[in-house]
Design an enzyme around this catalytic site. Structure first.
Site, PDB file in Angstrom:
ATOM      1  N   GLY A 203       6.379 -12.459  -8.977  1.00 24.11           N
ATOM      2  CA  GLY A 203       5.942 -13.090 -10.210  1.00 24.11           C
ATOM      3  C   GLY A 203       5.100 -14.151  -9.078  1.00 24.11           C
ATOM      4  O   GLY A 203       4.493 -15.524  -9.672  1.00 24.11           O
ATOM      5  N   SER A 204       4.663 -14.056  -7.979  1.00 29.06           N
ATOM      6  CA  SER A 204       4.181 -15.415  -7.438  1.00 29.06           C
ATOM      7  C   SER A 204       3.025 -15.704  -7.369  1.00 29.06           C
ATOM      8  O   SER A 204       1.695 -16.561  -7.781  1.00 29.06           O
ATOM      9  CB  SER A 204       3.315 -14.730  -5.503  1.00 29.06           C
ATOM     10  OG  SER A 204       3.185 -14.163  -4.969  1.00 29.06           O
ATOM     11  N   ASN A 205       1.790 -14.240  -7.876  1.00 27.16           N
ATOM     12  CA  ASN A 205       0.143 -14.955  -8.850  1.00 27.16           C
ATOM     13  C   ASN A 205       0.936 -14.686 -10.278  1.00 27.16           C
ATOM     14  O   ASN A 205      -0.327 -15.316 -10.908  1.00 27.16           O
ATOM     15  CB  ASN A 205      -0.185 -13.035  -8.860  1.00 27.16           C
ATOM     16  CG  ASN A 205      -0.578 -12.703  -7.680  1.00 27.16           C
ATOM     17  OD1 ASN A 205      -1.746 -13.387  -6.929  1.00 27.16           O
ATOM     18  ND2 ASN A 205      -0.547 -12.140  -6.810  1.00 27.16           N
TER      19      ASN A 205
ATOM     20  N   ARG B  49       6.568   6.472 -22.655  1.00 26.87           N
ATOM     21  CA  ARG B  49       5.770   6.019 -22.038  1.00 26.87           C
ATOM     22  C   ARG B  49       5.758   4.975 -23.473  1.00 26.87           C
ATOM     23  O   ARG B  49       5.105   3.550 -23.458  1.00 26.87           O
ATOM     24  CB  ARG B  49       4.349   6.063 -21.201  1.00 26.87           C
ATOM     25  CG  ARG B  49       4.810   6.177 -19.689  1.00 26.87           C
ATOM     26  CD  ARG B  49       3.503   6.220 -19.224  1.00 26.87           C
ATOM     27  NE  ARG B  49       3.730   7.036 -17.737  1.00 26.87           N
ATOM     28  CZ  ARG B  49       4.127   6.000 -16.045  1.00 26.87           C
ATOM     29  NH1 ARG B  49       4.608   5.208 -16.296  1.00 26.87           N
ATOM     30  NH2 ARG B  49       4.686   6.693 -15.904  1.00 26.87           N
TER      31      ARG B  49
ATOM     32  N   MET C  96       4.187  -2.832 -12.543  1.00 26.40           N
ATOM     33  CA  MET C  96       4.464  -2.156 -11.727  1.00 26.40           C
ATOM     34  C   MET C  96       3.880  -0.542 -12.806  1.00 26.40           C
ATOM     35  O   MET C  96       4.637   0.156 -12.282  1.00 26.40           O
ATOM     36  CB  MET C  96       5.221  -2.159 -10.227  1.00 26.40           C
ATOM     37  CG  MET C  96       4.937  -3.005  -9.498  1.00 26.40           C
ATOM     38  SD  MET C  96       3.430  -3.419  -8.502  1.00 26.40           S
ATOM     39  CE  MET C  96       3.160  -1.956  -7.207  1.00 26.40           C
TER      40      MET C  96
ATOM     41  N   ASN D 295      -6.326  -7.159 -14.002  1.00 28.95           N
ATOM     42  CA  ASN D 295      -5.219  -6.702 -13.248  1.00 28.95           C
ATOM     43  C   ASN D 295      -5.779  -7.417 -11.309  1.00 28.95           C
ATOM     44  O   ASN D 295      -6.851  -7.544 -11.469  1.00 28.95           O
ATOM     45  CB  ASN D 295      -5.379  -4.908 -12.920  1.00 28.95           C
ATOM     46  CG  ASN D 295      -4.236  -5.213 -11.801  1.00 28.95           C
ATOM     47  OD1 ASN D 295      -2.816  -5.718 -12.029  1.00 28.95           O
ATOM     48  ND2 ASN D 295      -4.222  -3.237 -10.698  1.00 28.95           N
TER      49      ASN D 295
ATOM     50  N   HIS E 185      -4.807  -6.052  -7.641  1.00 26.77           N
ATOM     51  CA  HIS E 185      -4.690  -4.739  -6.430  1.00 26.77           C
ATOM     52  C   HIS E 185      -5.353  -5.827  -5.238  1.00 26.77           C
ATOM     53  O   HIS E 185      -6.104  -5.873  -4.710  1.00 26.77           O
ATOM     54  CB  HIS E 185      -5.663  -3.855  -7.549  1.00 26.77           C
ATOM     55  CG  HIS E 185      -5.218  -2.660  -6.489  1.00 26.77           C
ATOM     56  ND1 HIS E 185      -3.973  -1.919  -6.298  1.00 26.77           N
ATOM     57  CD2 HIS E 185      -5.828  -1.935  -5.325  1.00 26.77           C
ATOM     58  CE1 HIS E 185      -4.414  -0.852  -5.444  1.00 26.77           C
ATOM     59  NE2 HIS E 185      -5.492  -1.181  -5.346  1.00 26.77           N
TER      60      HIS E 185
ATOM     61  N   SER F  24      -8.362  -7.242  -4.675  1.00 25.66           N
ATOM     62  CA  SER F  24      -9.193  -7.328  -5.620  1.00 25.66           C
ATOM     63  C   SER F  24      -8.765  -7.782  -7.464  1.00 25.66           C
ATOM     64  O   SER F  24      -8.124  -7.111  -7.590  1.00 25.66           O
ATOM     65  CB  SER F  24      -9.837  -6.039  -6.588  1.00 25.66           C
ATOM     66  OG  SER F  24     -10.853  -5.807  -4.980  1.00 25.66           O
TER      67      SER F  24
ATOM     68  N   THR G 251      -9.503  -0.606 -16.672  1.00 28.37           N
ATOM     69  CA  THR G 251      -9.898   0.662 -17.926  1.00 28.37           C
ATOM     70  C   THR G 251      -8.839   1.446 -17.911  1.00 28.37           C
ATOM     71  O   THR G 251      -7.881   1.521 -17.122  1.00 28.37           O
ATOM     72  CB  THR G 251     -11.644   0.946 -17.406  1.00 28.37           C
ATOM     73  OG1 THR G 251     -11.356   1.263 -15.891  1.00 28.37           O
ATOM     74  CG2 THR G 251     -12.476  -0.641 -17.620  1.00 28.37           C
TER      75      THR G 251
ATOM     76  N   ASP H 113      -6.613   1.268 -11.474  1.00 29.20           N
ATOM     77  CA  ASP H 113      -7.587   0.579 -10.244  1.00 29.20           C
ATOM     78  C   ASP H 113      -8.360   0.853 -10.289  1.00 29.20           C
ATOM     79  O   ASP H 113      -9.521   0.423  -9.706  1.00 29.20           O
ATOM     80  CB  ASP H 113      -7.010   0.758  -9.422  1.00 29.20           C
ATOM     81  CG  ASP H 113      -5.221   0.204  -9.333  1.00 29.20           C
ATOM     82  OD1 ASP H 113      -4.688  -0.309 -10.214  1.00 29.20           O
ATOM     83  OD2 ASP H 113      -4.418   0.902  -8.044  1.00 29.20           O
TER      84      ASP H 113
ATOM     85  N   GLU I 178      -4.322 -13.511  -2.418  1.00 31.55           N
ATOM     86  CA  GLU I 178      -4.482 -13.305  -4.149  1.00 31.55           C
ATOM     87  C   GLU I 178      -4.214 -14.845  -4.641  1.00 31.55           C
ATOM     88  O   GLU I 178      -4.800 -14.510  -6.357  1.00 31.55           O
ATOM     89  CB  GLU I 178      -3.787 -12.292  -4.108  1.00 31.55           C
ATOM     90  CG  GLU I 178      -3.523 -10.922  -3.644  1.00 31.55           C
ATOM     91  CD  GLU I 178      -2.727 -10.013  -3.556  1.00 31.55           C
ATOM     92  OE1 GLU I 178      -1.481 -10.096  -5.051  1.00 31.55           O
ATOM     93  OE2 GLU I 178      -2.165  -8.935  -3.194  1.00 31.55           O
TER      94      GLU I 178
END
Ligand code: GAR
Length: 198
Positions: free
Chosen positions: A15-17, A68, A93, A110, A112, A139, A144, A148, A177
């Protein structure tokens, strides 16, 4: 000023982002974090978020097996309860179904680790090195139904240096990032979708 936008962040790991986003959401920010959720109860980022006083949720995907949609229904219940305006995927992920994505389309971002449209999917750093690319990066894009594939809202570039291992390159990209995602979220929360280049 209008009420701050409510942001839920989905993670799978350290979870660094997520932390970079949360740290940026100070009093002057047009958004604030209302939930950090993970598909893995052991995700290190959950404890880090809780330590910052943010509500957390763990929805383990494993008991749902290949179903899912059932996993996403459980995740959605926790998300809906937090009433987010924006969802940020930050190292999340799991592939999401079109049904889940359409519920949040236009409000889900997101990050990436590649210069999209290059290297969708996994092992992006190794693939950039193998291809002999001089530049690599990350990025932030709208999510959508195409993996990616949504509109790019920001990109940051780094050089690929001689002798780089995938880990070396990943570390160089990760630093970017942590700058790019907060910069994009700040804009996006005000309704500004103009792409950022770092
Ligand atoms: C980040 O490098 C992010 O770009 C990547 O996972 C890492 C998560 O690190 N995401 C993907 O590969 C998504 N396909 P973090 O948990 O420390 O933020």
């Amino acid at each position: 000023m209008s009420d701050p936008k409510r942001v839920a962040i989905l993670i799978s790991g350290g979870g660094s982002n997520m932390l970079a986003l949360v740290r940026d959401m100070g009093p002057d920010h047009p958004a604030r974090p209302v939930l950090v959720a993970a598909n893995d109860p052991a995700a290190g980022g959950l404890a880090r978020a809780a330590g910052l006083g943010i509500a957390t949720a763990a929805v383990d995907h494993r008991p749902f097996g290949k179903d899912r949609a059932a996993f996403e229904a459980a995740l959605s219940a926790r998300l809906e309860a937090a009433r987010p305006d924006i969802i940020c995927l930050a190292g999340f992920m799991r592939i999401l179904t079109p049904g889940f994505i359409s519920r949040w389309e236009g409000r889900m971002l997101n990050i990436h680790p590649s210069l999209l449209p290059k290297y969708r999917g996994l092992h992006t750093h190794a693939r950039a090195i193998e291809a002999g690319d001089a530049e690599h990066g990350c990025s932030v894009h709208e999510v959508t139904a195409e993996l990616d594939g949504g509109p790019v809202l920001g990109q940051a570039r780094v050089p690929v240096l001689p002798g780089d291992t995938p880990d070396d390159l990943a570390a160089r990209v990760l630093e970017k990032e942590h700058l790019l995602y907060p910069a994009v979220l700040r804009r996006f929360a005000t309704g500004d979708r103009r792409p950022i280049r770092l």
